[in-house]
Design a protein around this motif. Structure first.
Motif, mmCIF file in Angstrom:
data_model
loop_
_atom_site.group_PDB
_atom_site.id
_atom_site.type_symbol
_atom_site.label_atom_id
_atom_site.label_comp_id
_atom_site.label_asym_id
_atom_site.label_seq_id
_atom_site.Cartn_x
_atom_site.Cartn_y
_atom_site.Cartn_z
ATOM 1 N N GLY A 114 45.301 -0.225 73.342
ATOM 2 C CA GLY A 114 45.032 -1.834 73.710
ATOM 3 C C GLY A 114 46.016 -2.188 74.839
ATOM 4 O O GLY A 114 47.129 -1.522 75.138
ATOM 5 N N GLY A 115 45.503 -2.966 75.551
ATOM 6 C CA GLY A 115 46.220 -3.497 76.943
ATOM 7 C C GLY A 115 47.665 -3.904 76.693
ATOM 8 O O GLY A 115 48.416 -3.874 77.530
ATOM 9 N N VAL A 116 47.574 -4.617 75.424
ATOM 10 C CA VAL A 116 48.944 -5.195 75.136
ATOM 11 C C VAL A 116 50.066 -4.240 75.255
ATOM 12 O O VAL A 116 51.255 -4.446 75.678
ATOM 13 C CB VAL A 116 49.070 -5.756 73.770
ATOM 14 N N TRP A 117 49.611 -2.961 74.825
ATOM 15 C CA TRP A 117 50.704 -1.717 74.888
ATOM 16 C C TRP A 117 51.286 -1.377 76.271
ATOM 17 O O TRP A 117 51.997 -0.533 76.365
ATOM 18 C CB TRP A 117 50.222 -0.517 74.179
ATOM 19 N N VAL A 118 50.468 -1.655 77.276
ATOM 20 C CA VAL A 118 50.704 -1.259 78.743
ATOM 21 C C VAL A 118 52.377 -2.066 78.631
ATOM 22 O O VAL A 118 53.192 -1.515 79.456
ATOM 23 C CB VAL A 118 50.040 -1.871 79.617
#
Length: 228
Positions: A114-118
C-alpha cells in the motif's frame, strides 16, 4: 503519390516521466554519500587528536564539559549530514512513488504494498528490513515482467542494511557526544559503518539509474516513441 503522416505518440493515461525524478534521486544519494565521507574524515581527525585530559564530552549524570573546537565542528558536520540525508530521502521517496504509480499503469494491477509503506516502510521497525526494497522490486517486475533484476538493487539494499543495523550509520542510537567518545576509543567500527553508508549511496545511484532506465524504455515502447 502517398503521403505518410506520422501520428504523434500518446503517453498512456497515468504514466509520468520518470527520468528527472530519477536524476534528483541520484543527486540526493550522491549528496548523502559525500556528507558521510566528510563524517568519516572528522571521525579520523577526532581519533588522531585523542581524547582531551578532561575526558569525554558527556561525563555522565547530566554533566557535559565544554566542547573543543574539533568536537564542535563535528556537531556541525553531523547536522549537515542530517540535512543531506533528509534531502536524499525526499528525492528518493518522490522517485519511488512515481516509479510505483507508473508500474501500476503499465501492468494494470495494484502494487503489492500500500501507498503508506512508501513512507512508513523506511522507519517502521522490522518491516524496514525488506519493504523499501520490496517496493522497488515489485515496481520493476510490474514494469518489465520476466526481466532480470539489476544486481545493483540487491547490493544497494545489503549495504544499506549494514549501515543501518550497525547502529552508527544513517540511523544510529547514540547521541553525537557519545559518537565523539567512541571515535576517541574505537574509531574503526564507526569508519566501517561510514564505508557501508557511502558504498550504499554509490550502489543506490546505479540501482536508481538501472531501474529508471528499464521503466523509461518500457514507457517509450508503450507510447510508440523510441526516440523520446
Amino acid at each position: 503519390m502517398t503521403v505518410q503522416i506520422d501520428k504523434p505518440s500518446v503517453r498512456p493515461s497515468g504514466l509520468q516521466p520518470v527520468r528527472w525524478s530519477g536524476r534528483l534521486a541520484v543527486g540526493g544519494l550522491l549528496l548523502a554519500g559525500a556528507a558521510w565521507v566528510v563524517h568519516g574524515v572528522w571521525e579520523i581527525r577526532l581519533a588522531l587528536a585523542g581524547e582531551p585530559a578532561s575526558g569525554p564530552p558527556d561525563q555522565g549524570d547530566g554533566v557535559h564539559r565544554p566542547l573543543t573546537a574539533l568536537e564542535n565542528s563535528y556537531h556541525l558536520v553531523t547536522a549537515f549530514g542530517g540535512g543531506a540525508v533528509l534531502l536524499c530521502a525526499l528525492s528518493f521517496v518522490s522517485w519511488l512513488w512515481r516509479l510505483r504509480d507508473n508500474a501500476r499503469a503499465l501492468s494494470g494491477r495494484g502494487p503489492r504494498y500500500g501507498g503508506v509503506w512508501v513512507y512508513l516502510g523506511w522507519i517502521f521497525p522490522v518491516v524496514n528490513l525488506w519493504v523499501p526494497r520490496g517496493i522497488v522490486v515489485d515496481a520493476l517486475e510490474a514494469t518489465a515482467p520476466g526481466r532480470r533484476r539489476p544486481v545493483s538493487v540487491d547490493v544497494w539494499w545489503g549495504l544499506w542494511l549494514i549501515g543501518m543495523l550497525s547502529g552508527v550509520g544513517i540511523v544510529y542510537r547514540d547521541s553525537t557526544d557519545e559518537i565523539i567518545a567512541r571515535a576517541y576509543s574505537e574509531v574503526w567500527p564507526l569508519l566501517a559503518s561510514d564505508v557501508a553508508v557511502v558504498a550504499a549511496a554509490v550502489a543506490g545511484v546505479f540501482a536508481v539509474r538501472a531501474v529508471t532506465r528499464v521503466q523509461d524504455e518500457r514507457m517509450r515502447a508503450v507510447a510508440g516513441d523510441p526516440e523520446r
